[in-house]
Design a protein around this motif. Structure first.
Motif, PDB file in Angstrom:
ATOM      1  N   SER A  80      36.851  36.106  39.921  1.00 48.02           N
ATOM      2  CA  SER A  80      36.477  37.116  40.910  1.00 48.02           C
ATOM      3  C   SER A  80      35.731  36.557  42.107  1.00 48.02           C
ATOM      4  O   SER A  80      36.004  36.929  43.245  1.00 48.02           O
ATOM      5  CB  SER A  80      35.589  38.178  40.243  1.00 48.02           C
ATOM      6  N   SER A  81      34.742  35.675  41.869  1.00 48.76           N
ATOM      7  CA  SER A  81      33.759  35.432  42.917  1.00 48.76           C
ATOM      8  C   SER A  81      33.398  33.980  43.151  1.00 48.76           C
ATOM      9  O   SER A  81      32.717  33.682  44.127  1.00 48.76           O
ATOM     10  CB  SER A  81      32.477  36.222  42.594  1.00 48.76           C
ATOM     11  N   ALA A  82      33.797  33.059  42.304  1.00 49.41           N
ATOM     12  CA  ALA A  82      33.443  31.648  42.487  1.00 49.41           C
ATOM     13  C   ALA A  82      34.368  30.999  43.506  1.00 49.41           C
ATOM     14  O   ALA A  82      35.566  31.278  43.529  1.00 49.41           O
ATOM     15  CB  ALA A  82      33.523  30.909  41.158  1.00 49.41           C
ATOM     16  N   VAL A  83      33.830  30.093  44.334  1.00 50.78           N
ATOM     17  CA  VAL A  83      34.602  29.594  45.467  1.00 50.78           C
ATOM     18  C   VAL A  83      34.937  28.109  45.412  1.00 50.78           C
ATOM     19  O   VAL A  83      35.679  27.619  46.276  1.00 50.78           O
ATOM     20  CB  VAL A  83      33.861  29.882  46.797  1.00 50.78           C
ATOM     21  N   LEU A  84      34.395  27.355  44.470  1.00 54.57           N
ATOM     22  CA  LEU A  84      34.635  25.911  44.424  1.00 54.57           C
ATOM     23  C   LEU A  84      36.135  25.614  44.482  1.00 54.57           C
ATOM     24  O   LEU A  84      36.915  26.158  43.699  1.00 54.57           O
ATOM     25  CB  LEU A  84      34.039  25.337  43.144  1.00 54.57           C
ATOM     26  N   ASP A  85      36.550  24.760  45.410  1.00 52.30           N
ATOM     27  CA  ASP A  85      37.982  24.478  45.582  1.00 52.30           C
ATOM     28  C   ASP A  85      38.621  23.989  44.291  1.00 52.30           C
ATOM     29  O   ASP A  85      39.681  24.465  43.886  1.00 52.30           O
ATOM     30  CB  ASP A  85      38.186  23.414  46.675  1.00 52.30           C
ATOM     31  N   THR A  86      37.968  23.012  43.651  1.00 47.81           N
ATOM     32  CA  THR A  86      38.516  22.395  42.445  1.00 47.81           C
ATOM     33  C   THR A  86      38.118  23.220  41.225  1.00 47.81           C
ATOM     34  O   THR A  86      37.321  22.793  40.390  1.00 47.81           O
ATOM     35  CB  THR A  86      38.034  20.949  42.303  1.00 47.81           C
ATOM     36  N   ARG A 110      47.969  29.412  35.106  1.00 48.39           N
ATOM     37  CA  ARG A 110      47.248  30.420  34.330  1.00 48.39           C
ATOM     38  C   ARG A 110      46.055  31.006  35.068  1.00 48.39           C
ATOM     39  O   ARG A 110      45.549  32.059  34.688  1.00 48.39           O
ATOM     40  CB  ARG A 110      46.775  29.814  33.004  1.00 48.39           C
ATOM     41  N   VAL A 111      45.583  30.333  36.114  1.00 47.67           N
ATOM     42  CA  VAL A 111      44.362  30.761  36.798  1.00 47.67           C
ATOM     43  C   VAL A 111      44.687  31.208  38.215  1.00 47.67           C
ATOM     44  O   VAL A 111      45.439  30.530  38.931  1.00 47.67           O
ATOM     45  CB  VAL A 111      43.321  29.625  36.828  1.00 47.67           C
ATOM     46  N   ALA A 112      44.118  32.341  38.604  1.00 47.35           N
ATOM     47  CA  ALA A 112      44.218  32.837  39.977  1.00 47.35           C
ATOM     48  C   ALA A 112      42.825  33.230  40.441  1.00 47.35           C
ATOM     49  O   ALA A 112      41.904  33.389  39.637  1.00 47.35           O
ATOM     50  CB  ALA A 112      45.173  34.023  40.063  1.00 47.35           C
ATOM     51  N   ARG A 113      42.677  33.390  41.763  1.00 45.54           N
ATOM     52  CA  ARG A 113      41.335  33.658  42.298  1.00 45.54           C
ATOM     53  C   ARG A 113      41.390  34.677  43.424  1.00 45.54           C
ATOM     54  O   ARG A 113      42.231  34.592  44.326  1.00 45.54           O
ATOM     55  CB  ARG A 113      40.702  32.359  42.801  1.00 45.54           C
ATOM     56  N   ILE A 114      40.417  35.611  43.380  1.00 47.05           N
ATOM     57  CA  ILE A 114      40.247  36.621  44.418  1.00 47.05           C
ATOM     58  C   ILE A 114      39.425  36.083  45.592  1.00 47.05           C
ATOM     59  O   ILE A 114      39.734  36.327  46.759  1.00 47.05           O
ATOM     60  CB  ILE A 114      39.545  37.866  43.831  1.00 47.05           C
ATOM     61  N   ALA A 115      38.344  35.359  45.299  1.00 47.18           N
ATOM     62  CA  ALA A 115      37.430  34.872  46.346  1.00 47.18           C
ATOM     63  C   ALA A 115      38.091  33.777  47.167  1.00 47.18           C
ATOM     64  O   ALA A 115      38.953  33.051  46.675  1.00 47.18           O
ATOM     65  CB  ALA A 115      36.152  34.340  45.710  1.00 47.18           C
ATOM     66  N   PRO A 116      37.680  33.605  48.426  1.00 48.68           N
ATOM     67  CA  PRO A 116      38.205  32.494  49.223  1.00 48.68           C
ATOM     68  C   PRO A 116      37.660  31.165  48.721  1.00 48.68           C
ATOM     69  O   PRO A 116      36.577  31.096  48.144  1.00 48.68           O
ATOM     70  CB  PRO A 116      37.695  32.791  50.635  1.00 48.68           C
ATOM     71  N   ALA A 117      38.412  30.106  48.934  1.00 44.82           N
ATOM     72  CA  ALA A 117      37.933  28.777  48.558  1.00 44.82           C
ATOM     73  C   ALA A 117      36.780  28.360  49.469  1.00 44.82           C
ATOM     74  O   ALA A 117      36.703  28.745  50.641  1.00 44.82           O
ATOM     75  CB  ALA A 117      39.067  27.764  48.659  1.00 44.82           C
ATOM     76  N   GLU A 149      34.605  42.432  44.908  1.00 49.81           N
ATOM     77  CA  GLU A 149      35.447  41.426  44.265  1.00 49.81           C
ATOM     78  C   GLU A 149      35.730  41.793  42.819  1.00 49.81           C
ATOM     79  O   GLU A 149      36.853  41.615  42.322  1.00 49.81           O
ATOM     80  CB  GLU A 149      34.764  40.057  44.344  1.00 49.81           C
ATOM     81  N   GLY A 150      34.726  42.325  42.113  1.00 48.89           N
ATOM     82  CA  GLY A 150      34.945  42.756  40.740  1.00 48.89           C
ATOM     83  C   GLY A 150      35.946  43.884  40.644  1.00 48.89           C
ATOM     84  O   GLY A 150      36.857  43.869  39.799  1.00 48.89           O
ATOM     85  N   TYR A 151      35.804  44.866  41.520  1.00 49.42           N
ATOM     86  CA  TYR A 151      36.743  45.995  41.520  1.00 49.42           C
ATOM     87  C   TYR A 151      38.169  45.529  41.819  1.00 49.42           C
ATOM     88  O   TYR A 151      39.124  45.922  41.139  1.00 49.42           O
ATOM     89  CB  TYR A 151      36.307  47.031  42.551  1.00 49.42           C
ATOM     90  N   ASP A 152      38.306  44.683  42.821  1.00 44.51           N
ATOM     91  CA  ASP A 152      39.644  44.194  43.185  1.00 44.51           C
ATOM     92  C   ASP A 152      40.270  43.392  42.049  1.00 44.51           C
ATOM     93  O   ASP A 152      41.496  43.407  41.865  1.00 44.51           O
ATOM     94  CB  ASP A 152      39.560  43.337  44.453  1.00 44.51           C
ATOM     95  N   THR A 153      39.451  42.679  41.276  1.00 44.43           N
ATOM     96  CA  THR A 153      39.968  41.914  40.147  1.00 44.43           C
ATOM     97  C   THR A 153      40.659  42.823  39.146  1.00 44.43           C
ATOM     98  O   THR A 153      41.776  42.540  38.687  1.00 44.43           O
ATOM     99  CB  THR A 153      38.808  41.153  39.461  1.00 44.43           C
ATOM    100  N   ILE A 154      40.012  43.933  38.793  1.00 44.80           N
ATOM    101  CA  ILE A 154      40.616  44.859  37.832  1.00 44.80           C
ATOM    102  C   ILE A 154      41.821  45.565  38.440  1.00 44.80           C
ATOM    103  O   ILE A 154      42.820  45.825  37.750  1.00 44.80           O
ATOM    104  CB  ILE A 154      39.578  45.878  37.347  1.00 44.80           C
TER     105      ILE A 154
END
Length: 372
Positions: free
Chosen positions: A116-122, A130-137, A296-301
């Motif tokens: 939802s909210s972590a931004v670390l590129d790596t 298997r992993v996707a991300r809502i927050a920007p890198a 970000e939490g709402y958009d994740t769900i």
């Protein structure tokens, strides 16, 4: 901690077994508790509204919540436990280093994870489906922050930092972007400096801006208080690209000293109808203005519910569905793609702003550098 399914639109609980989603959030110290509470509020509201709309395939959603407390090892143990409990997917987390540990473990276990909210590129060591991300890198948002600094005339920038993969990555992004455009970055290690000694170094280095690449509340708040009291530094800009001033605790600790400190915020300048409605519902749940982390939490769900309705709770099918997502979230249409240098499916990009708190009214935010 488990959040039970909400009643469906008919007002009655369905007898069908719930589809479980594992939720990770920092809910105790040393985690950033306020951020975790906002993240969880968004996740819970998303589940509530999905269940009000009939759930997924006639089955309610259920959050199974685990507190990471900003501890990567604790997050890994939570992923192991949630995988054994049969969750269809994992969601959440705020702290980047913790999310990285969770993502790596989820990938190894074959459990899809929507961060939802972590931004670390790596976020993972290797590319994964298997992993996707809502927050920007981090590289995306922090380059925009560097552009803001340059536009405001700051070419000699000091960073107060602590040893951490996240802070080291942020420093590298800022240095690469600023140096390529004629700027300079001076790194000041707060593991060896007191706030008072930092002030002396800032004067000696002739920096025009100081960025807080440190934890909150310690040592960020004492640094701000010390710099604000030092007459030699009355003209220096204090900045916080990681977003420490977003939350109410910042103002409670620092008052007006915490205003006029630009930070990154992942919201549009003007919310649309969905963002306005969800913002009001989040305010009711939190008893305070919702942060971008709650959205970000709402958009994740919202994304996971859409994927589950279309593809069912099979983990492999969920992981295969990321490139097909096109979901209207609170901050725009969410689609995932492969961004250069990032090994997970990424929403490229959510809205990004540089904002600060208005010194005349610290509860009000001023947009300094919008980026749609």
């Amino acid at each position: 901690m488990t959040t039970p399914p909400e009643p469906t639109a008919s007002g009655h609980r369905t007898d069908a077994p719930a589809v479980r989603i594992g939720a990770l959030a920092p809910l105790t110290r040393p985690g950033w508790v306020e951020a975790g509470q906002h993240l969880l509020a968004g996740l819970e509201l998303g589940v509530h509204e999905a269940n009000e709309a009939g759930g997924v395939g006639g089955r309610p959603l259920e959050l199974v919540v685990r507190d990471t407390a900003a501890d990567p090892r604790r997050a890994e143990a939570a992923v192991d436990e949630l995988a054994l409990l049969g969750v269809a997917a994992l969601a959440g987390e705020y702290h980047s280093v913790v999310a990285r540990a969770a993502a790596t473990r989820a990938d190894a276990l074959g459990v899809p994870f929507l961060c939802s909210s972590a931004v670390l590129d790596t976020l993972t060591d290797r590319p994964t489906d298997r992993v996707a991300r809502i927050a920007p890198a981090q590289s995306h948002g922090w380059r925009l922050y560097a552009d803001f600094l340059l536009g405001a005339g700051h070419t000699r920038v000091a960073v107060a930092t602590q040893p951490s993969l996240y802070w080291a990555s942020g420093t590298r992004v800022l240095r690469d972007h600023l140096v390529a455009r004629g700027g300079e970055v001076v790194e000041l290690d707060m593991s060896t400096l007191t706030p008072s000694a930092l002030c002396d170094r800032l004067v000696a280095e002739d920096a025009t801006a100081l960025l807080l690449l440190v934890g909150h509340p310690e040592p960020a708040a004492p640094i701000v208080a010390s710099v604000r009291r030092d007459e030699r530094l009355s003209a220096i800009l204090i900045g916080a690209p990681a977003g420490q001033p977003e939350f109410a605790e910042w103002t409670a600790l620092l008052g007006t000293d915490g205003a006029a400190i630009p930070f990154l915020r992942y919201l549009p300048e003007r919310p649309g109808p969905l963002g306005t409605r969800v913002g009001a519902a989040l305010r009711d749940r939190l008893g305070a203005a919702p942060s971008f982390v709650a959205f970000e939490g709402y958009d994740t769900i919202t994304v996971l519910a859409d994927v589950l309705r279309t593809h069912g709770p099979d983990r492999a099918r969920i992981a295969a569905a990321w490139p097909d997502v096109a979901v209207e979230g609170t901050r725009g249409t969410i689609r995932f793609s492969r961004a250069a240098g990032i090994g997970v499916w990424q929403w490229a990009w959510p809205p990004v702003q540089v904002v600060d708190r208005d010194p005349a009214a610290p509860g009000r935010f001023r947009v300094l550098h919008p980026k749609a």
